[in-house]
Design a protein around this motif. Sequence first.
Motif, short mmCIF file in Angstrom:
data_model
loop_
_atom_site.label_atom_id
_atom_site.label_comp_id
_atom_site.label_asym_id
_atom_site.label_seq_id
_atom_site.Cartn_x
_atom_site.Cartn_y
_atom_site.Cartn_z
N ASP A 1 5.83 5.90 8.57
CA ASP A 1 4.84 5.02 9.20
C ASP A 1 5.14 4.88 10.70
O ASP A 1 6.14 4.29 11.08
CB ASP A 1 4.87 3.66 8.51
CG ASP A 1 3.75 2.73 8.97
OD1 ASP A 1 3.10 3.05 9.98
OD2 ASP A 1 3.54 1.70 8.32
N THR B 1 11.02 6.00 6.34
CA THR B 1 9.59 5.74 6.51
C THR B 1 8.89 6.94 7.12
O THR B 1 9.51 7.81 7.74
CB THR B 1 9.38 4.50 7.41
OG1 THR B 1 7.98 4.18 7.46
CG2 THR B 1 9.89 4.74 8.83
N ASN C 1 6.67 -0.26 3.59
CA ASN C 1 5.27 -0.62 3.85
C ASN C 1 4.28 0.12 2.97
O ASN C 1 3.07 0.02 3.18
CB ASN C 1 4.93 -0.38 5.32
CG ASN C 1 5.68 -1.33 6.22
OD1 ASN C 1 6.03 -2.43 5.80
ND2 ASN C 1 5.94 -0.92 7.44
N GLU D 1 10.53 3.33 2.22
CA GLU D 1 9.09 3.18 2.47
C GLU D 1 8.64 1.74 2.20
O GLU D 1 7.79 1.48 1.35
CB GLU D 1 8.30 4.16 1.59
CG GLU D 1 8.60 5.63 1.82
CD GLU D 1 8.02 6.18 3.11
OE1 GLU D 1 7.37 5.42 3.85
OE2 GLU D 1 8.25 7.36 3.40
N SER E 1 0.17 11.77 13.43
CA SER E 1 0.12 10.63 12.50
C SER E 1 -1.27 10.02 12.48
O SER E 1 -2.06 10.16 13.41
CB SER E 1 1.15 9.57 12.92
OG SER E 1 0.75 8.96 14.14
#
Length: 254
Positions: free
Chosen positions: A197, A195, A165, A163, A240
Amino acid sequence: MIKVENLHKSFGSEDILKGLNVVFEKGKTNLIIGQSGSGKSVFLKCLLGLFKAEEGYIYYEDKAIQNMDEDQQRDLREEIGMLFQGGALFDSMTVEENVMFPLRMFTKQRKKEMQARVDEVLSRVQLEGAHKKYPSEISGGMQKRVSIARAIVNKPKYLFCDEPNSGLDPKTATVIDNLIQEITHENNITTIVVTHDMNSVMEIGENIVFLKQGKLVWQGDSTEIFKTDNEDVTDFVYSSDLFKKIREVQNKEG
């Protein structure tokens, strides 16, 4: 390259990973994605050798970590760079000292040689003037770049990012994504990024592994993920935050 064959991992009676077969390619950013509870973190820890799987093999190039002795495992660890979710910098050390730490731990280089390598990697992440600063004196994005510099200072063959970010604004997150991808290409590293994201998926998803309940249900790249008819993948992508915001803008404009 890292190759995974028929990997199983359980805790008690609960099966977490259920026969994973995956190839992570050298010189590419390989992403592991999936809903919470899909097995991403357990998979990462198995890849790093922190968890021992009950069945299956993990090959670094042509060597299975399950068959390595202690010396071989130690040699492998020296070839791995790790970018932790929170950065994991030492607050009491300067930027320079944080980046130099792996060199002190794993090499017998002279101070002059270590200093030259630290200068090189800090320049690569555009932090030339930050040597003597402490983590508390720089921004979150700069801290993450320090963590990247530390992760690559030993010239790893394999780079793991958990992760990367987390806690960053979208603009800074994109900078970090692009930096990870550039370093991967420049050094022909096997990079694995865990991730959730979708910005990262769109920016750097060259080989994407989608897990659901411990199984591999889809694999492809950042263009293919938007064309697939796999319902598990489309539910993940379009639920998302990124696509929720896009829908909100579209609805307002409509």
